[in-house]
Design a protein around this motif. Structure first.
Motif, mmCIF file in Angstrom:
data_model
loop_
_atom_site.group_PDB
_atom_site.id
_atom_site.type_symbol
_atom_site.label_atom_id
_atom_site.label_comp_id
_atom_site.label_asym_id
_atom_site.label_seq_id
_atom_site.Cartn_x
_atom_site.Cartn_y
_atom_site.Cartn_z
ATOM 1 N N ALA A 45 0.849 -1.185 0.000
ATOM 2 C CA ALA A 45 0.000 0.000 0.000
ATOM 3 C C ALA A 45 0.883 1.233 0.000
ATOM 4 N N ILE A 46 0.550 2.178 -0.859
ATOM 5 C CA ILE A 46 1.306 3.424 -0.954
ATOM 6 C C ILE A 46 0.375 4.577 -0.625
ATOM 7 N N VAL A 73 -0.217 -3.590 -5.882
ATOM 8 C CA VAL A 73 -0.068 -2.253 -5.316
ATOM 9 C C VAL A 73 -1.426 -1.583 -5.157
ATOM 10 N N LEU A 74 -1.612 -0.954 -3.995
ATOM 11 C CA LEU A 74 -2.776 -0.122 -3.725
ATOM 12 C C LEU A 74 -2.296 1.303 -3.492
ATOM 13 N N LEU A 75 -2.816 2.240 -4.267
ATOM 14 C CA LEU A 75 -2.497 3.657 -4.106
ATOM 15 C C LEU A 75 -3.629 4.348 -3.355
ATOM 16 N N ARG A 100 -3.116 6.595 -15.064
ATOM 17 C CA ARG A 100 -1.665 6.758 -14.967
ATOM 18 C C ARG A 100 -0.980 5.452 -14.541
ATOM 19 N N VAL A 101 -1.660 4.678 -13.691
ATOM 20 C CA VAL A 101 -1.124 3.374 -13.258
ATOM 21 C C VAL A 101 -2.293 2.396 -13.298
ATOM 22 N N PRO A 102 -2.670 1.924 -14.481
ATOM 23 C CA PRO A 102 -3.890 1.135 -14.626
ATOM 24 C C PRO A 102 -3.876 -0.217 -13.911
ATOM 25 N N ASP A 103 -2.703 -0.749 -13.623
ATOM 26 C CA ASP A 103 -2.634 -2.067 -12.989
ATOM 27 C C ASP A 103 -2.668 -1.991 -11.464
ATOM 28 N N ALA A 104 -2.741 -0.791 -10.917
ATOM 29 C CA ALA A 104 -2.819 -0.630 -9.461
ATOM 30 C C ALA A 104 -4.273 -0.547 -9.004
ATOM 31 N N VAL A 125 3.899 -1.074 3.792
ATOM 32 C CA VAL A 125 3.208 0.198 3.609
ATOM 33 C C VAL A 125 4.262 1.269 3.380
ATOM 34 N N ILE A 126 4.078 2.040 2.317
ATOM 35 C CA ILE A 126 4.989 3.131 1.988
ATOM 36 C C ILE A 126 4.238 4.439 2.183
#
Length: 222
Positions: free
Chosen positions: A4-5, A26-28, A40-44, A68-69
């Motif tokens: 998770a970012i 990845v979870l934004l 911008r990041v379709p795979d997230a 977690v970032i």
């Protein structure tokens, strides 16, 4: 690995792309609607939420994250996110982005931060590494174990030039991990000599850094 970012700005999105390219999920997360740009990041995965709120982190299912970032542009938000992730959700690994150098001292395990990333410190370390010979340069700090990644370009005056690395009496809590020479990366072996101009990378305890520098370059302490 699920990551998770917190912070979906340019920094968060760049990290997400790299992690996805390496096969991670990845979870934004961002609280600003204008920052939610799935194209911008379709795979997230994307979540419009405040990472400083418990309810938001519950919605993000942070307990299922491996890392977690906290990568927002607000140091306070990054600290709170890391602390909640570690203490309330038991996330194994947290990384905190330091935006202002004066706040770096806060980004420790006491605030739930396992690794802090300070752009000013990294840039200054890289400049030192590029221009100094014979000085020990700290490149990175590993919070767990109080160890640092340090570098020295071995000067011609070192008493160990031409000697096998296995015969160099390195301090305790210090390990030579890599030798960079002529554009090549070498894994050190006991019988491999070190040469003038070699870039030596060590992982060592902060308490022995001065001893290591004095050993390899006595002239620096004269």
């Amino acid at each position: 690995m699920r990551v998770a970012i917190a912070g979906a700005g340019a920094v968060g999105r760049s990290i997400a792309r790299e992690l996805i390219a390496n096969g991670h999920q990845v979870l934004l997360i961002d609280k600003e609607p204008r920052s939610i740009k799935p194209e911008r990041v379709p795979d997230a995965e994307w979540l419009l939420a405040d990472s400083c709120e418990m309810s938001s982190l519950e919605e993000a299912r942070l307990e299922h994250c491996d890392v977690v970032i906290a990568a927002t542009g607000d140091d306070k938000a990054n600290l709170v996110t890391a602390l909640l992730a570690k203490t309330e959700f038991g996330v194994p690994r947290t990384v905190g982005r330091v935006n202002h150098p004066d706040n770096e001292w806060l980004f420790t395990e006491a605030w739930g931060v396992d690794v802090n990333v300070s752009t000013p410190r990294i840039m200054s370390a890289l400049v030192e590494e590029a221009v100094t010979v014979g000085d020990l340069v700290r490149l990175f700090t590993f919070r767990q174990g109080n160890a640092n990644l340090v570098e020295m370009t071995l000067p011609a005056s070192s008493p160990y030039v031409g000697k096998p690395s296995g015969l160099i009496p390195f301090p305790e809590n210090c390990s030579l991990v890599t030798i960079l020479r002529d554009g090549q990366v070498y894994t050190p072996t006991p019988d491999q000599p070190v040469e003038s101009g070699d870039e030596l990378l060590f992982v060592c305890h902060a308490d022995v850094e001065e001893e290591l520098e004095r050993l390899l370059n006595p002239d620096s302490h004269n």
